[in-house]
Design an enzyme around this catalytic site. Structure first.
Site, PDB file in Angstrom:
ATOM      1  CB  CYS A   1      -0.933   0.019   1.202  1.00 10.08           C
ATOM      2  SG  CYS A   1      -0.070   0.021   2.753  1.00 10.08           S
TER       3      CYS A   1
ATOM      4  CB  CYS B   1       9.867  10.752  -0.833  1.00 10.50           C
ATOM      5  SG  CYS B   1       8.096  10.751  -1.122  1.00 10.50           S
TER       6      CYS B   1
END
Lengths: 123, 391
Positions: free
Chosen positions: A34, A103
């Site tokens: 996910c 990220c």
């Protein structure tokens, strides 16, 4: 939303991207079910990261972060590379939008995981 | 080559629309409520624009309420119907794939004590008539179902859904922001009571829209002030914006048949070539009963945002249903409602066309997309790593 010029440069021309079949250490973070996934591969010679590459299933910031961390870590001693902090990656990219900071965290964490993997294998 | 395939986000203003609007900023700047010649000039322009909007939706001008856009129109219709009937009828029925302008208005109404029912959709995004029949009761004041999906293009059977609402004594509203100009809409010969439209999705200006309210339908306004728009939407009229919306509707009306054919041809070309030329790609939404300007794909093993960025580098503007934020990727609620897993929603790509697109742009897209997908997949740690190339 906008990415800065250094981020866009690394998205347009990602450095050191792709799989490394004969890696000495591999680190993968993220949940493939996910979430974003970033993988870092390293080759190590005399404790120096002699080659490095990354792959990511992620957004532009994830690509830029993977590209940047491979440039930062290449040629580094593995013990020094363990000290590359999450913020360092975003900093070298000239900053990331707040929502995208995770990220760059992934890239730093994947590098640490790759070094730990190498240490475990070579112990 | 610069190709704009994000017309469901917004469209370019038609040069004829801009030309029609401009005098109302500088020379014809009167307040439509004023009795002098400046005022009458503005008043006459609004009357004309109202007629064009009404004609496009086969309604009477008196049924057109000008607003600031689709979001306001949805809020006015839904809150307006809910609060007008509060105490007597407290149920509102909607669907899970509505635009946030509808969904978040419904969430607000839940907090206000209303009973909101969210109908599910099937794997192509259709609301079922049976589900609506089960959900409506004598306590239902409003059913609100979008005419066509902004993301996956599914055209709902709103006529039969509206009939079910009518039989139960409920009002029926439809968010037709994406449908207008891409399919015929007819308020008069329909059981639909209210229709939301937006100017900037049909080559009109941003900040303009309308709510069509069928004669005799009573709702409560959101705002109070002067008596503009029959008290339904007080505020000095945005005359240039209204003129622009009217002109955009006039052009839509005159070109709709050829526009629909042109967009359908491009859409089908894009869908067929993309599905044929790339492995691990699927169409989101239906093949039939689909908006003529919408194509939506999902690609295995890639992230939508990176796909958008690399397409942009090739000069193609598109959008994705996956938004990466606050530590995790939040897939589109629309794609999730089709039964797709979060990972399946990751690599979604929406292309939305307008009358200003031409077939050569669709051909350019078809020539570019295989290599862009290959490039992004080569960077992905999932999937077939053997394809990966070191840069």
């Amino acid at each position: 939303m906008q990415y800065g010029p250094e981020v866009m440069n690394n998205i347009a021309n990602p450095r050191n991207s792709g799989v490394m079949e004969d890696a000495d250490g591999v680190g993968q973070v993220g949940n493939p079910e996910c979430d974003d996934v970033t993988t870092v591969y390293i080759k190590v010679k005399d404790d120096i990261i002699s080659d490095i590459s990354f792959q990511t299933l992620g957004c532009g910031a994830a690509i830029a972060s993977g590209s940047m961390i491979t440039q930062m870590a290449k040629g580094m001693n593995i013990n020094d590379a363990m000290n590359i902090e999450r913020e360092d990656v975003a900093g070298r990219l000239g900053g990331l939008p707040e929502k995208k900071l995770h990220c760059s965290n992934m890239a730093a964490d994947a590098l640490k995981a790759a070094i730990e993997d190498y240490k475990k294998k070579s112990a | 080559m610069a190709v704009y395939f994000d017309n469901s986000a917004t469209t370019q203003v038609d040069p004829d629309v801009l030309e029609a609007m401009l005098p109302y900023f500088t020379e014809k700047y009167g307040n439509a409520s004023s009795l002098h010649s400046f005022g009458s000039e503005a008043f006459a322009a609004i009357v004309k624009a109202r007629k064009h909007v009404a004609d496009l939706l086969n309604a009477s001008p008196r049924e057109v309420i000008f607003t600031s856009g689709g979001t306001e129109s949805d809020n006015l219709a839904i809150q307006g119907a809910a609060f007008h009937n509060k105490g007597e009828k407290n149920r509102i029925i909607t669907s899970v794939i509505e635009h946030p302008a509808v969904l978040n208005t419904c969430h607000f109404l839940e907090k206000c004590g209303f009973d909101v029912v969210y109908l599910p959709v099937d794997e192509e995004g259709f609301v079922s008539e049976e589900d609506l029949k089960e959900a409506v009761n004598s306590n239902t004041s409003l059913v609100t179902i979008m005419a066509a999906s902004n993301e996956i293009g599914t055209i709902q059977p709103i006529e039969s859904l509206a009939e079910i609402a009518k039989d139960a004594g409920a009002l029926f509203h439809t968010d037709a922001v994406q449908a207008v100009g891409k399919m015929p809409m007819d308020l008069k010969n329909s059981h639909v009571d209210m229709i939301s439209i937006s100017g900037h999705k049909i080559h009109g200006p941003k900040g303009t829209g309308a709510l069509l309210i069928k004669e005799g339908v009573k709702i409560r306004p959101l705002m109070y002030g002067g008596g503009h728009e029959w008290g339904m939407r007080p505020s000095t009229e945005n005359v240039p914006g209204i003129v622009g919306l009217g002109k955009a509707c006039e052009i839509c009306m005159s070109k709709m048949t050829e526009d629909i054919q042109q967009m359908t041809d491009m859409r089908d070309f894009i869908i067929d070539t993309t599905l044929d030329s790339i492995d691990g790609v699927y169409l989101n939404g239906p093949r039939e009963n689909r908006l003529c300007n919408n194509a939506n794909f999902r690609f295995d093993y890639i992230d939508g945002e990176s796909l958008i960025l690399y397409l942009d580098m090739e000069g193609i503007a598109a959008s994705t249903g996956s938004a990466c934020s606050t530590g995790s990727t939040e897939p589109s609620h629309v794609l999730r409602s089709l039964g797709l897993t979060p990972i399946q929603c990751r690599g979604s790509l929406r292309l939305s066309l307008s009358r200003f697109n031409v077939m050569s742009e669709a051909e350019y897209f078809a020539s570019v997309i295989p290599s862009v997908v290959e490039k992004v997949r080569a960077m992905s740690p999932l999937g077939d790593k053997k394809n990966a190339i070191r840069s």
